[in-house]
Scaffold this active site. Structure first.
Site, short mmCIF file in Angstrom:
data_model
loop_
_atom_site.label_atom_id
_atom_site.label_comp_id
_atom_site.label_asym_id
_atom_site.label_seq_id
_atom_site.Cartn_x
_atom_site.Cartn_y
_atom_site.Cartn_z
N CYS B 123 0.87 -1.17 0.00
CA CYS B 123 0.00 0.00 0.00
C CYS B 123 0.91 1.23 0.00
O CYS B 123 1.72 1.39 0.90
CB CYS B 123 -0.90 0.00 1.23
SG CYS B 123 -1.74 1.56 1.51
N CYS B 242 -38.70 31.32 3.42
CA CYS B 242 -38.78 31.39 1.97
C CYS B 242 -38.20 30.11 1.37
O CYS B 242 -37.12 29.67 1.77
CB CYS B 242 -38.00 32.61 1.49
SG CYS B 242 -37.62 32.60 -0.26
N CYS B 295 -49.02 46.94 19.75
CA CYS B 295 -49.71 48.05 19.09
C CYS B 295 -48.91 49.35 19.21
O CYS B 295 -48.35 49.65 20.25
CB CYS B 295 -51.07 48.22 19.74
SG CYS B 295 -52.02 49.51 18.97
#
Lengths: 202, 478
Positions: B123, B242, B295
């Site tokens: 290897c 979104c 508000c």
């Protein structure tokens, strides 16, 4: 250091020493203080480039996860090149980042760096000032790069350098004593004395 | 230039709108019955909310079809689909043209096959002799230990579908089954699980029909036909976002505008910070007032003065159609002023819009708390026999509608900020002011609701949603 990394580095040392490039004195690799995690590399400036004949020392750090992660490499010798920082020696090269493959070796890295010195990539710059000069004033870039090679990398001298040395001397007489910052200032300002002076003033 | 473009688009839109309604009128057997508000709502579109299992089924169906069309293993088909953003038509077209090239472009086959790289059974990564070397199509072969370590390093770096081969200059990517079989052999079950989670995320993010719900810790995946800038309400975590850009839903502004706006807000946050303070002084008696509801119509508890939270002006000017608090009045002479004055004007303009944007954001949060309070009050009222549960449900509906309208209103401010001066902006600001005044009227009533205010509130609900739809229909570019 992990076992794989150590075996690999030892094997790579053998590979580099036996290679043709070492025989031709093109590249060199040696450990820092008998330690395989920190190495010192050396490459010779390739022919037909401003770096020709220069000797460039590299700092190589082998990570714990080597060879699955790339080695960390930077220039110790100062160099004027679009993809290498003129200040820190940091290198912008794909195989040292995401294009690294475990089958690559230190020899491949050193040879790739030599190739980078022959063929810069100014569109992917590490040093924006150098890259701009490379694109806009190629003549000035070449003479500046070879001047840096002469000053920092023992490359041979040429005629153009007399003019540059004269300008450096003038700056010194104005009271700017640090040599490296004088060179950087003049190089960054395309050897315009006035601009370099303004650059150096706080 | 910009102006003309916008204008042209409107004409088209209007034409389409007209045609649409005519057709609907003639083709729809009973328009009054089948047409709910949702049908007409330009923001709504068809989407599904999927669980992880359903997404897996969806992906697997594509994979199976692909395996039948071109002769590859499921794992390779998956990789191919992923690299082609799940565009089966494109894959089939390229397959008909050049099957070999398709596999190269899909990073399954190498452009050039490596020849006998390894000496015997060594290897080259770990420089060890081993019994067996393993690899995929590119024929780069390495030992199991090295592959496993390679995968570990990559997975811990968050790489999954993009794990490459270890060979020099090799472009081939590792198929799922190869990675998993190596990890299984090395008993890396934790790593293997991590890998599967990462690949799944990666498949979803590359899929043109899928989007992860951006809500914190939400695992829902949304499916729709195309990546359009439409509103998704996640049923699981209640996030509204979104479908195109995946951030908070932003009509009437488009994805680019809102991105620009959010970056601007982040950059200028220091200057804007002082405004988000939650207290102001009553303009009449100077007592310090903390805003505890959503508000903007304030009534000083001390002196009873009615005033507007935003401009601190008398509220009597706000209830009528002359509601002007949402409009920014630009200095008409600004072009002739000094650079310094222009910079100050620019900041003033930005702060004007930011203040209103941030205020609605704040109000939305406060109204959420208020609705919880109201729900509690309803419960109390029902237990004390002050009306039945059903009698009070209109209030919950009103709260939900108020939230939706205020939300749209919030996003009208970044939209207006980037709008060019002119008739179009005037129309926008007029409709914005209309909506603003209707929202505040509804908000004021909800906070003070009693049993017999139902008719009145339902009236206001009708007005406010109509105004919202008018604005969105006119200005939302679809």
């Amino acid at each position: 250091m992990s076992n794989i990394a150590l075996t690999r580095i030892q094997r790579e040392f053998k590979e580099v020493i036996k290679s043709d490039e070492v025989k031709n004195c093109q590249i060199k690799l040696e450990p820092f203080e008998d330690n395989f995690t920190h190495l010192k590399g050396e490459i010779i400036g390739p022919p037909d480039t401003p770096y020709q004949g220069g000797k460039y020392t590299l700092d190589i750090v082998i990570p714990e996860t080597y060879p699955f992660n790339p080695p960390k490499v930077k220039f110790l010798t100062k160099i004027w090149h679009p993809n290498i920082s003129s200040q820190t020696g940091a290198i912008c090269l794909d195989i040292l980042k995401d294009q690294w493959a475990a089958a690559m070796t230190l020899r491949t890295v050193l040879l790739s760096l030599q190739a980078l010195m022959s063929a810069a990539e100014p569109d992917d710059p590490q040093d924006a000032v150098v890259a701009t000069q490379f694109k806009q004033h190629p003549e000035i870039f070449r003479s500046t790069a070879s001047f840096w090679a002469y000053v920092y990398a023992e490359a041979p001298r040429n005629e153009k350098m007399k003019e540059y040395e004269e300008k450096l001397k003038q700056l010194q007489e104005m009271g700017f004593h640090e040599k490296n910052s004088r060179i950087t200032a003049l190089s960054s300002k395309n050897w315009d004395l006035q601009a370099a002076m303004e650059f150096l003033l706080p | 230039m910009e102006e003309r473009k916008i204008k042209k688009m409107d004409d088209n839109e209007m034409e389409e709108c007209d045609m649409g309604s005519d057709e609907d009128y003639y083709n729809d057997p009973d328009p009054d019955v089948t047409h709910t508000d949702n049908d007409k709502d330009p923001e709504s579109f068809e989407y599904k909310i999927l669980e992880v299992v359903e997404v897996e089924m969806l992906l697997n169906t594509s994979v199976e079809t692909m395996c039948k069309t071109i002769d590859v293993s499921p794992s390779l088909a998956k990789l191919l689909l992923h690299n082609y953003s799940w565009n089966t038509q494109k894959i089939e077209a390229e397959y008909r043209q050049n099957p070999e090239q398709l596999l190269i472009n899909g990073k399954i086959k190498p452009s050039k096959i490596a020849k006998g790289v390894s000496r015997k059974n060594e290897c080259i990564v770990c420089a060890q002799e081993v019994d067996t070397l393993l690899g995929v199509e590119c024929r780069h072969r390495f030992c199991e230990t090295c592959w496993c370590q390679h995968f570990e390093v990559q997975i811990l770096n968050g790489v999954s579908t993009a794990i490459g081969c270890m060979g020099t200059d090799c472009t081939v990517l590792m198929p799922e089954d190869f990675v998993l079989s190596i990890l299984r052999c090395r008993n890396q079950s934790k790593l293997s699980q991590q890998y599967q989670e990462l690949t799944f995320r990666s498949y979803v993010s590359n899929h043109p029909e899928l989007l992860y719900c951006p809500g914190p810790n939400c695992t829902a995946v949304i499916q729709a036909k195309a990546k359009e800038a439409k509103r998704v309400d996640c049923k699981k975590c209640k996030t509204t976002f979104c479908f195109k850009c995946g951030i908070d839903y932003h009509a009437p502004a488009d994805c680019d505008t809102i991105k620009k706006w959010l970056i601007k807000c982040a950059d200028d946050s220091e200057t804007a910070n002082y405004i988000s303070a939650h207290t102001k002084d009553c303009p009449k008696c100077q007592v310090c007032i903390e805003k505890d509801g959503g508000c903007n119509h304030m009534k000083c508890k001390k002196c009873g003065h009615d005033f507007c939270w935003m401009c601190l002006g008398d509220w009597s000017a706000h209830g009528s159609e002359y509601y002007e608090c949402s409009k920014y009045k630009e200095n008409p002479n600004i072009a002739n002023e000094s650079e310094h004055a222009q910079a100050r004007e620019a900041l003033k303009k930005y702060l004007f819009y930011f203040e209103r944007w941030a205020n609605h954001d704040n109000s939305l949060r406060k109204e959420k708390d208020k609705m919880k309070e109201i729900a509690k009050q309803i419960e109390e009222k029902v237990t004390t026999k002050d009306g039945t549960w059903i009698d009070w449900q209109y209030l919950n509906k009103a709260g939900e509608l108020l939230r939706r309208c205020r939300y749209t209103l919030q996003y009208t401010y970044p939209y207006a900020y980037y709008m060019l001066k002119g008739a179009r902006k005037e129309l926008f600001e007029y409709q914005q002011a209309q909506l603003e005044s209707a929202v505040e009227a509804l908000s004021y009533d909800i906070e003070r609701a009693v049993l017999d205010s139902r008719g009145d509130i339902e009236n206001k609900m009708d007005v406010v949603e109509k105004r919202r739809l008018t604005l969105v229909r006119e200005f939302l570019v679809t």
